[in-house]
Design a protein around this motif. Structure first.
Motif, PDB file in Angstrom:
ATOM      1  N   LYS A  15       0.513  -0.910  -0.103  1.00  0.00           N
ATOM      2  CA  LYS A  15       0.427   0.199   0.309  1.00  0.00           C
ATOM      3  C   LYS A  15       0.838   1.065   0.286  1.00  0.00           C
ATOM      4  O   LYS A  15       0.861   2.404  -0.725  1.00  0.00           O
ATOM      5  CB  LYS A  15      -0.727   0.002   1.329  1.00  0.00           C
ATOM      6  N   VAL A  19       0.745   4.064  -2.935  1.00  0.00           N
ATOM      7  CA  VAL A  19      -0.055   5.353  -2.319  1.00  0.00           C
ATOM      8  C   VAL A  19       1.441   6.278  -2.428  1.00  0.00           C
ATOM      9  O   VAL A  19       0.388   7.916  -3.291  1.00  0.00           O
ATOM     10  CB  VAL A  19      -0.136   5.823  -0.135  1.00  0.00           C
ATOM     11  N   GLU A 218      -5.662   6.766   3.152  1.00  0.00           N
ATOM     12  CA  GLU A 218      -4.974   5.339   2.855  1.00  0.00           C
ATOM     13  C   GLU A 218      -5.006   3.947   3.936  1.00  0.00           C
ATOM     14  O   GLU A 218      -4.929   4.300   5.439  1.00  0.00           O
ATOM     15  CB  GLU A 218      -3.555   6.098   3.260  1.00  0.00           C
TER      16      GLU A 218
END
Ligand code: GDP
Ligand code: IMO
Ligand code: MG
Length: 420
Positions: A15, A19, A218
């Motif tokens: 992730k 991001v 996020e």
């Protein structure tokens, strides 16, 4: 307008990297849940950095970063992280805001996490021991202290009151480790925290949204670690799914547009709990070695296995995923054959649903075989150049899930990503 990016598996899907890649398209990156149990790895000009508390947009000069109310915040970790980003020439103070409703992780929360895990013996969750569970318990139990309380002159009195309560629980566990050093660090760190931009997060973000700014929420951890829908009790203590964005930032559901799910091309899990496609053989070992599958927060070896489409389908449903990003596709480069789990065998029956209780009954994964591409894809820049076998693998996953894979990540660096 708010887009969400979150993990589809048991965390560590990549992730942080994704991001960081998407950040230039957004004005604000906001963490909405979890705490320093997260470890989000970024590569900035070839150098690695792992973020635990600071959102992954911090390396973009024009991006605002917000720690939302749904997060549990460890001031000590945050302070250390400021030094880390400073070594990359970034002044964290400039672009980071913290919601005043964010709950604080106290030194005794860490002690309670440890005491609780020790008391569970073989049934331990495999917590990161960062105090996550006890901090969220104090939130829902209506005892916790919040960032906004730091500005109150009675903070120390409130702290001592709660500490006493915790001490009684620690005594009942027979836990008697000295935490004086943790407390000293904590009081130093909260002094630093007081100097940061503490805001009313819900007004802050809604005003930005009304002004036409773009927000990327996020996620931390993964959908299968969600406290409601994950493999309970082997989960974390927050809602990791898209619904958590509303409560974790104070935004309304109709503000959410894209839900971007991040999944590895295979699957990993760190800590205890069910993992139907786990490989206990040399193939699992190979995935761990090639994928460098060791925890970014604790350094523990990650358990490895094939991609689990039953669980992914469930995660797409629960989150309302509109597009998928597949990471670590390059890890499969040399594999002669690949497998994908398309159904579970439980008590002699085949099913495509994730059961209520994954821990009680043994789950036999039904695996579909795919031919590996056996080619180095790490420098490929466009989807046309991807090997045919890989296109087929991607197509098969798209068809099974009914959700398109829009990006394929082919290495840990920021630039190693292909638009599908
Ligand atoms: P997160 O918690 O979801 O941000 O993921 P982690 O940072 O804990 O773990 C992902 C690991 O995979 C990190 O070491 C990343 O640098 C690395 N990574 C991310 N994407 C890729 C990729 O496409 N290929 C390879 N080989 N590594 C990747
Ligand atoms: P990121 O954001 C992988 C796991 C722990 C443990 C369980 C509960 O980097 O993807 P906790 O400390 O929350 O009480 O631990 O959840 N876990 C993670 N696994 N990635 C994470 O975060 C995780 N955060 C927690 O290993 O099994
Ligand atoms: Mg991680």
């Amino acid at each position: 307008m708010v887009d969400v990016l979150l993990g589809m598996q048991w965390g560590d899907e990549g992730k942080g990297k994704i991001v960081d890649f998407f950040a230039p398209h957004y004005d604000i990156i906001a963490r909405f849940q979890g705490g320093p149990n997260a470890g989000h790895t970024l590569y900035i000009k070839g150098e690695k950095i792992v973020l635990h508390q600071i959102p992954s947009g911090i390396f973009h000069e024009n991006t605002t970063n917000l720690i939302g109310n749904g997060v549990v915040l460890d001031a000590v970790t945050l302070k250390k992280e400021f030094d880390k980003v400073a070594s990359f020439g970034v002044d964290g103070k400039k672009n980071l805001y913290i919601a005043e409703r964010t709950h604080l992780i106290l030194p005794t929360h860490r002690a309670l996490d440890k005491a609780s895990e020790l008391s569970k013996g073989n049934e331990k969750i495999g917590s990161t021991l960062k105090g996550i569970g006890p901090a969220y318990m104090d939130k829902t139990g209506r005892n916790g202290l919040r960032v906004g309380d730091l500005l109150d002159k009675n903070f120390t009195t409130q702290y001592i009151k709660l500490r006493l309560k915790h001490q009684r629980i620690l005594d009942s566990f027979g836990f008697n480790e000295d935490i004086t050093e943790w407390e000293e660090e904590f009081f130093e760190a909260i002094e630093f925290l007081r100097s940061l931009k503490i805001v009313n997060g819900e007004y802050f973000i809604n005003e930005k949204i009304s002004a036409g700014k773009k927000v990327l929420a996020e996620g931390a951890q993964g959908s299968m670690l969600d406290v409601d829908f994950g493999t309970f009790p082997f989960v974390t203590s927050s809602n990791t799914i898209s619904a958590g964005v509303c409560t974790g930032l104070g935004i309304a559901p109709q503000k959410i547009k894209e839900v971007i799910g991040v999944t590895k091309a295979y699957c990993t899990r760190v800590g205890s709990g069910p993992f139907p496609t786990e490989l206990h053989d040399e193939t699992g070992e190979r995935l761990r070695k090639v994928g460098n599958e060791f925890g970014a927060t604790t350094g523990r070896p990650r358990r490895c296995g094939w991609i689990d489409l039953v669980a992914l389908n469930f995660a797409c449903m629960i989150n309302g995923v509109t597009q998928l990003v597949m990471t670590k596709a390059d890890v499969l480069d040399a594999f002669e054959e690949l497998y994908a789990c398309t159904s579970y065998g439980i008590e002699g029956k085949q099913q495509k649903m994730v059961p209520y209780q994954m821990t009680k009954l043994p789950i036999i994964p039904f695996l579909e075989r795919h031919k590996g591409w056996q080619m180095d894809i790490t420098s490929i820049k466009n989807s046309e150049s991807l090997p045919e076998e890989m296109k087929q693998y991607i197509h098969f996953i798209n068809e099974y899930l009914g959700v398109p894979i829009t990006y394929i990540s082919n290495g840990p660096e920021r630039e190693q990503i292909i638009k599908a």
